[in-house]
Motif scaffolding. Structure first.
Motif, PDB file in Angstrom:
ATOM      1  N   TYR A 142       0.840  -1.202   0.000  1.00 18.90           N
ATOM      2  CA  TYR A 142       0.000   0.000   0.000  1.00 18.90           C
ATOM      3  C   TYR A 142       0.874   1.250   0.000  1.00 18.90           C
ATOM      4  O   TYR A 142       1.985   1.257   0.555  1.00 18.90           O
ATOM      5  CB  TYR A 142      -0.874   0.033   1.261  1.00 18.90           C
ATOM      6  CG  TYR A 142      -1.510  -1.281   1.621  1.00 18.90           C
ATOM      7  CD1 TYR A 142      -0.815  -2.235   2.345  1.00 18.90           C
ATOM      8  CD2 TYR A 142      -2.818  -1.577   1.237  1.00 18.90           C
ATOM      9  CE1 TYR A 142      -1.380  -3.453   2.679  1.00 18.90           C
ATOM     10  CE2 TYR A 142      -3.399  -2.791   1.566  1.00 18.90           C
ATOM     11  CZ  TYR A 142      -2.676  -3.720   2.284  1.00 18.90           C
ATOM     12  OH  TYR A 142      -3.248  -4.926   2.604  1.00 18.90           O
TER      13      TYR A 142
ATOM     14  N   PHE B 140       3.809   7.061   3.309  1.00 21.25           N
ATOM     15  CA  PHE B 140       4.116   5.803   3.967  1.00 21.25           C
ATOM     16  C   PHE B 140       3.762   4.635   3.061  1.00 21.25           C
ATOM     17  O   PHE B 140       2.660   4.580   2.496  1.00 21.25           O
ATOM     18  CB  PHE B 140       3.341   5.661   5.280  1.00 21.25           C
ATOM     19  CG  PHE B 140       3.805   6.582   6.357  1.00 21.25           C
ATOM     20  CD1 PHE B 140       3.098   7.733   6.643  1.00 21.25           C
ATOM     21  CD2 PHE B 140       4.948   6.296   7.086  1.00 21.25           C
ATOM     22  CE1 PHE B 140       3.532   8.598   7.642  1.00 21.25           C
ATOM     23  CE2 PHE B 140       5.391   7.146   8.084  1.00 21.25           C
ATOM     24  CZ  PHE B 140       4.678   8.300   8.353  1.00 21.25           C
TER      25      PHE B 140
ATOM     26  N   PHE C  57       4.416  -0.885   8.499  1.00 27.01           N
ATOM     27  CA  PHE C  57       4.701   0.366   7.792  1.00 27.01           C
ATOM     28  C   PHE C  57       6.196   0.618   7.696  1.00 27.01           C
ATOM     29  O   PHE C  57       6.976   0.215   8.567  1.00 27.01           O
ATOM     30  CB  PHE C  57       4.084   1.553   8.536  1.00 27.01           C
ATOM     31  CG  PHE C  57       2.611   1.724   8.312  1.00 27.01           C
ATOM     32  CD1 PHE C  57       1.705   1.058   9.111  1.00 27.01           C
ATOM     33  CD2 PHE C  57       2.141   2.553   7.315  1.00 27.01           C
ATOM     34  CE1 PHE C  57       0.339   1.214   8.921  1.00 27.01           C
ATOM     35  CE2 PHE C  57       0.778   2.725   7.110  1.00 27.01           C
ATOM     36  CZ  PHE C  57      -0.127   2.052   7.920  1.00 27.01           C
ATOM     37  N   GLY C  58       6.583   1.330   6.627  1.00 28.81           N
ATOM     38  CA  GLY C  58       7.911   1.875   6.540  1.00 28.81           C
ATOM     39  C   GLY C  58       8.010   3.144   7.377  1.00 28.81           C
ATOM     40  O   GLY C  58       7.024   3.592   7.971  1.00 28.81           O
ATOM     41  N   SER C  59       9.191   3.743   7.404  1.00 24.48           N
ATOM     42  CA  SER C  59       9.408   4.914   8.255  1.00 24.48           C
ATOM     43  C   SER C  59       9.028   6.222   7.569  1.00 24.48           C
ATOM     44  O   SER C  59       9.083   7.279   8.189  1.00 24.48           O
ATOM     45  CB  SER C  59      10.862   4.974   8.711  1.00 24.48           C
ATOM     46  OG  SER C  59      11.712   4.997   7.584  1.00 24.48           O
TER      47      SER C  59
ATOM     48  N   TYR D 261       0.232   5.213   1.408  1.00 19.65           N
ATOM     49  CA  TYR D 261      -0.613   6.184   2.102  1.00 19.65           C
ATOM     50  C   TYR D 261       0.103   7.528   2.137  1.00 19.65           C
ATOM     51  O   TYR D 261       1.328   7.596   2.090  1.00 19.65           O
ATOM     52  CB  TYR D 261      -0.879   5.755   3.548  1.00 19.65           C
ATOM     53  CG  TYR D 261      -1.881   4.645   3.714  1.00 19.65           C
ATOM     54  CD1 TYR D 261      -1.497   3.309   3.611  1.00 19.65           C
ATOM     55  CD2 TYR D 261      -3.219   4.921   3.995  1.00 19.65           C
ATOM     56  CE1 TYR D 261      -2.423   2.288   3.772  1.00 19.65           C
ATOM     57  CE2 TYR D 261      -4.146   3.905   4.158  1.00 19.65           C
ATOM     58  CZ  TYR D 261      -3.737   2.600   4.048  1.00 19.65           C
ATOM     59  OH  TYR D 261      -4.652   1.587   4.203  1.00 19.65           O
TER      60      TYR D 261
ATOM     61  N   TYR E 137      -1.009  -4.290   9.133  1.00 18.66           N
ATOM     62  CA  TYR E 137       0.053  -3.782   8.275  1.00 18.66           C
ATOM     63  C   TYR E 137       1.359  -3.583   9.027  1.00 18.66           C
ATOM     64  O   TYR E 137       1.365  -3.296  10.220  1.00 18.66           O
ATOM     65  CB  TYR E 137      -0.305  -2.395   7.724  1.00 18.66           C
ATOM     66  CG  TYR E 137      -1.494  -2.307   6.823  1.00 18.66           C
ATOM     67  CD1 TYR E 137      -1.883  -1.070   6.325  1.00 18.66           C
ATOM     68  CD2 TYR E 137      -2.245  -3.407   6.444  1.00 18.66           C
ATOM     69  CE1 TYR E 137      -2.973  -0.932   5.489  1.00 18.66           C
ATOM     70  CE2 TYR E 137      -3.341  -3.281   5.619  1.00 18.66           C
ATOM     71  CZ  TYR E 137      -3.694  -2.041   5.143  1.00 18.66           C
ATOM     72  OH  TYR E 137      -4.777  -1.897   4.310  1.00 18.66           O
TER      73      TYR E 137
END
Lengths: 111, 114
Positions: B33, B90, B105-107, B35, B103
């Motif tokens: 995804y 993100f 998430f990346g940073s 965002y 999920y």
């Protein structure tokens, strides 16, 4: 129209007291609910979740309550600690669709 | 550490420039995804990929394109950047769409368009 609503942009709580964060949803097809925590300059991290077949899920200091008839869920943090200060996002999904997030509530825990 | 890696972390673009945000996950997740997070707006879904070879629009897809390069990588492209695309982006991944355990998430990538 917002499907997941967090109506309180911010909340301040004294250290050691209970923090209660609220979330309302409009889609009755949602069957899975989550809370994420986000610190500045970091990505959100998963905190706790609940399936629609339950009304409570507990993990240490964190408890999520689900009231399906009211389409309402809440996150309780007891006792609150300064390290809990962050933005908390409520999220929900129905099968085979991506998560829908609320706008977040900024929690400040005051020592 | 295993997880979601986003590059770059920061970027400043001039209006009209193009760029690609990169995302890679090493958890063998099927779904990915993109965002964006804006003040007071929460996390809004731009595009997602339920599985390798598929992509779908989210809530705010205008001005963006995506590519699911393989199971690991999902890139987001801005063809002609606009100031309204100033945001924190993100990338996230999950085993399946919207299902437990949620999920990762990346940073984030902080993008400023001037």
């Amino acid at each position: 129209d917002q499907q997941v609503k967090q109506n309180s942009p911010s909340l301040s709580v004294q250290e050691g007291r209970i923090s209660i964060l609220n979330c309302d949803y409009t889609n009755s097809m949602f069957d899975y609910f989550l809370w994420y925590k986000k610190y500045p300059a970091e990505g959100p991290t998963f905190l706790i979740s609940i399936s629609s077949i339950k009304d409570k899920n507990e993990d240490g200091r964190f408890t999520v309550f689900l009231n399906k008839s009211a389409k309402h869920l809440s996150l309780h943090i007891v006792p609150s600690q300064p390290g809990d200060s962050a933005v908390y996002f409520c999220a929900a999904s129905e099968r085979n669709t991506p998560l829908v997030f609320g706008k977040g509530t900024r929690l400040s825990v005051i020592a | 550490n295993a997880g979601v890696t986003q590059t770059p972390k920061f970027q400043v673009l001039k209006t009209g420039q193009s760029m690609t945000l990169q995302c890679a996950q090493d958890m063998n997740h099927n779904s990915m995804y993109w965002y964006r997070q804006d003040p007071g707006m929460g996390l809004r879904l731009i595009y997602y990929s339920a599985s390798e070879g598929t992509t779908d629009k989210g809530e705010v897809p205008n001005g963006y394109n995506v590519s699911r390069l393989n199971k690991r990588e999902f890139s987001l492209r801005l063809e002609s950047a606009a100031p309204s695309q100033t945001s924190v982006y993100f990338c996230a991944s999950s085993e399946a769409l919207g299902r437990p355990p949620g999920y990762t998430f990346g940073s984030g990538t902080r993008l400023t368009v001037v």
